[in-house]
Design an enzyme around this catalytic site. Structure first.
Site, PDB file in Angstrom:
ATOM      1  N   ALA A  64      60.520  43.359  37.203  1.00 21.87           N
ATOM      2  CA  ALA A  64      59.616  42.792  38.200  1.00 21.87           C
ATOM      3  C   ALA A  64      59.574  43.609  39.479  1.00 21.87           C
ATOM      4  O   ALA A  64      58.534  43.660  40.148  1.00 21.87           O
ATOM      5  CB  ALA A  64      60.023  41.350  38.508  1.00 21.87           C
ATOM      6  N   THR A  65      60.672  44.251  39.855  1.00 22.20           N
ATOM      7  CA  THR A  65      60.649  45.071  41.069  1.00 22.20           C
ATOM      8  C   THR A  65      59.651  46.209  40.932  1.00 22.20           C
ATOM      9  O   THR A  65      58.834  46.450  41.833  1.00 22.20           O
ATOM     10  CB  THR A  65      62.052  45.615  41.378  1.00 22.20           C
ATOM     11  OG1 THR A  65      62.911  44.526  41.716  1.00 22.20           O
ATOM     12  CG2 THR A  65      62.015  46.595  42.543  1.00 22.20           C
ATOM     13  N   ASN A 102      62.870  32.295  44.328  1.00 26.88           N
ATOM     14  CA  ASN A 102      64.098  32.603  43.606  1.00 26.88           C
ATOM     15  C   ASN A 102      65.327  31.899  44.175  1.00 26.88           C
ATOM     16  O   ASN A 102      66.358  31.834  43.509  1.00 26.88           O
ATOM     17  CB  ASN A 102      64.339  34.116  43.588  1.00 26.88           C
ATOM     18  CG  ASN A 102      64.301  34.711  44.978  1.00 26.88           C
ATOM     19  OD1 ASN A 102      63.278  34.649  45.661  1.00 26.88           O
ATOM     20  ND2 ASN A 102      65.399  35.304  45.404  1.00 26.88           N
ATOM     21  N   GLN A 129      60.479  34.329  38.319  1.00 24.56           N
ATOM     22  CA  GLN A 129      61.243  33.107  38.121  1.00 24.56           C
ATOM     23  C   GLN A 129      60.464  32.029  37.377  1.00 24.56           C
ATOM     24  O   GLN A 129      61.041  31.042  36.930  1.00 24.56           O
ATOM     25  CB  GLN A 129      61.704  32.550  39.472  1.00 24.56           C
ATOM     26  CG  GLN A 129      62.659  33.429  40.235  1.00 24.56           C
ATOM     27  CD  GLN A 129      64.050  33.489  39.625  1.00 24.56           C
ATOM     28  OE1 GLN A 129      64.395  32.682  38.769  1.00 24.56           O
ATOM     29  NE2 GLN A 129      64.854  34.433  40.059  1.00 24.56           N
ATOM     30  N   SER A 170      59.737  39.609  34.558  1.00 22.48           N
ATOM     31  CA  SER A 170      60.939  40.351  34.190  1.00 22.48           C
ATOM     32  C   SER A 170      61.585  39.741  32.951  1.00 22.48           C
ATOM     33  O   SER A 170      61.677  38.518  32.836  1.00 22.48           O
ATOM     34  CB  SER A 170      61.941  40.330  35.348  1.00 22.48           C
ATOM     35  OG  SER A 170      63.085  41.094  35.055  1.00 22.48           O
ATOM     36  N   HIS A 230      64.807  39.856  31.912  1.00 20.70           N
ATOM     37  CA  HIS A 230      66.158  39.287  31.994  1.00 20.70           C
ATOM     38  C   HIS A 230      66.200  37.934  32.689  1.00 20.70           C
ATOM     39  O   HIS A 230      67.254  37.291  32.733  1.00 20.70           O
ATOM     40  CB  HIS A 230      67.128  40.276  32.652  1.00 20.70           C
ATOM     41  CG  HIS A 230      67.037  40.348  34.144  1.00 20.70           C
ATOM     42  ND1 HIS A 230      67.954  39.746  34.964  1.00 20.70           N
ATOM     43  CD2 HIS A 230      66.162  40.970  34.963  1.00 20.70           C
ATOM     44  CE1 HIS A 230      67.654  39.997  36.231  1.00 20.70           C
ATOM     45  NE2 HIS A 230      66.567  40.735  36.245  1.00 20.70           N
ATOM     46  N   THR A 281      57.968  57.362  28.264  1.00 20.56           N
ATOM     47  CA  THR A 281      58.151  56.834  26.915  1.00 20.56           C
ATOM     48  C   THR A 281      58.532  55.362  26.982  1.00 20.56           C
ATOM     49  O   THR A 281      59.422  54.973  27.744  1.00 20.56           O
ATOM     50  CB  THR A 281      59.256  57.616  26.187  1.00 20.56           C
ATOM     51  OG1 THR A 281      58.889  58.994  26.141  1.00 20.56           O
ATOM     52  CG2 THR A 281      59.449  57.096  24.773  1.00 20.56           C
ATOM     53  N   CYS A 302      69.956  39.563  44.613  1.00 20.83           N
ATOM     54  CA  CYS A 302      69.539  40.879  45.092  1.00 20.83           C
ATOM     55  C   CYS A 302      69.919  41.119  46.546  1.00 20.83           C
ATOM     56  O   CYS A 302      69.789  42.224  47.048  1.00 20.83           O
ATOM     57  CB  CYS A 302      68.033  41.043  44.914  1.00 20.83           C
ATOM     58  SG  CYS A 302      67.525  40.959  43.193  1.00 20.83           S
TER      59      CYS A 302
END
Length: 395
Positions: free
Chosen positions: A84-85, A164, A192, A212, A214, A252, A338
């Site tokens: 996401a960043t 978040n 989120q 994201s 994860h 890639t 973060c």
């Protein structure tokens, strides 16, 4: 409370109760199983023109379809990134630099993640003007203030779907209508939200959406940016090279990660409704246990407009550092992972009006797919004991 999560799941960590699902989620075993062959036997480069490459290319297309379906997008509107960043940077910087001749004004919110705020600060150094809107005491935007902030020079409105730290949800459909009325592109950081609540890019009328892997039981290092094909989304690429992903993100492709993200999206689509109900029930029980046992406890953020797995609570009369240190067997956060290395109270909670001392004496509980009622009970008991002990010392 309903007892147990699905039998298929992540490996347990018996020495601690994990209630930090906002920071990251364990990879679901089903996701891991789907990924495994693409590290070994199905290792082809999806851009190679032979059977190994075609096999990988087909897997990427399959995953792209699952992810697109989860958010009601078209497969060709999904651009894979590292997370996401990167998606936020591509959306914000890419659109700003592309549309700078049409305007140099961006509108966002003071409670955004640093992955949105920092790209905005970077653009300010390039001569763009950014308006940072406040939120009310529940963490919600005032739509009239948003409308007033949009000018003929505004090219982008960026508002996160779910915070978040507090789990507070913004009114994306209403924001989408405002953006359309003013001819402004709308971006949302939905890291989120995706996989936790229904997300519909068409109903929300968003032009760009970051997510994201994860955060939704997929692997780290993979994410995506939804880029609307029929909207004001002419982006300048931030990474150049081989022209992959429609020329917007060269490099890639991370095939195992993409496969994992696709499988996580498929599972979320099938199980999200029941999972959210079950997790919200445990979250509500945790809140009730804390409020019944302890005085001077504040639940932060709107309760009505909130992620089902989030509980953000402040404890008056307690030192924040001592509170975190006292919870040896419960993995929780005091703020965003973060920024957990930064000193000082949460800027998000201060934006809601909390004084610094109370903002620092805060715990963010994030429940998830593999949380059990027994773990919630253990966490509640330990938090109550630690808060009581710290208050006794402070007297």
């Amino acid at each position: 409370m309903r007892a147990d999560p699905p039998a298929s799941g992540a490996a347990r960590v018996p020495q601690a109760v994990y209630l930090d699902y906002h920071a990251t989620t364990p990879v679901d075993r089903r996701v891991f199983a789907a990924m495994a062959p693409y590290f070994t036997t199905h290792f082809g480069n999806p851009h190679s023109r032979h059977s190994f490459g075609w096999q990988a290319e087909a897997a990427v297309a399959h995953a792209r379809g699952h992810l697109a379906k989860l958010i009601n997008a078209r497969p060709d509107e999904i651009v894979f990134t590292s997370g996401a960043t990167e998606s936020n940077n591509l959306a914000i910087k890419g659109l700003a630099r592309s549309r700078s001749s049409r305007g140099r004004h961006i509108v966002t919110v003071v409670t955004e993640h640093h992955a949105v705020l920092d790209p905005c600060h970077s653009l300010e150094r390039e001569g763009f003007r950014v308006s940072y809107l406040p939120v009310d005491g529940e963490g919600r935007l005032n739509l009239e203030q948003v409308a007033e902030a949009l000018t003929p020079e505004t090219i982008l409105l960026s508002v996160m779907a779910a915070n978040n730290e507090t789990g507070v949800l913004q009114d994306l459909p209403a924001l989408g209508r405002l953006a359309r009325e003013h001819g402004v592109a709308l971006h949302t950081d939905a890291a989120q939200a995706v996989g936790k609540i229904p997300v519909d890019v068409r109903a929300w009328q968003v032009d760009l959406l970051s997510l994201s892997g994860h955060k939704m039981y997929g692997p780290k290092g993979i994410g995506a940016l939804f880029v609307r094909r029929d909207g004001p989304t002419d982006l300048v690429a931030q990474m150049e090279g081989g022209g992959q992903e429609r020329g917007l993100r060269s490099g890639t492709l991370n095939v195992p990660g993409i496969v994992g993200l696709g499988e996580a999206a498929l599972i979320a689509a099938q199980e999200m409704a029941e999972e959210s109900r079950r997790v919200a029930e445990m979250r509500d029980h945790l809140r009730d246990r804390l409020l019944e046992a302890l005085p001077d406890v504040r639940v932060n953020g709107s309760w009505q407009h909130r992620l089902p797995h989030n509980l953000n609570v402040s404890f008056a009369g307690v030192d924040g550092d001592a509170l975190m240190m006292g919870l040896q067997d419960v993995a929780v956060s005091s703020s965003s992972a973060c920024r957990s290395g930064e000193a000082g109270p949460s800027y998000v909670l201060q934006a809601l009006g909390l004084p610094p001392a109370l903002a620092q004496a805060t715990l963010r509980f994030g429940l998830g797919r593999f949380t059990t009622p027994a773990e919630v009970e253990t966490a509640a008991t330990q938090v109550i004991q630690v808060v009581r002990a710290l208050r006794d010392v402070a007297l």
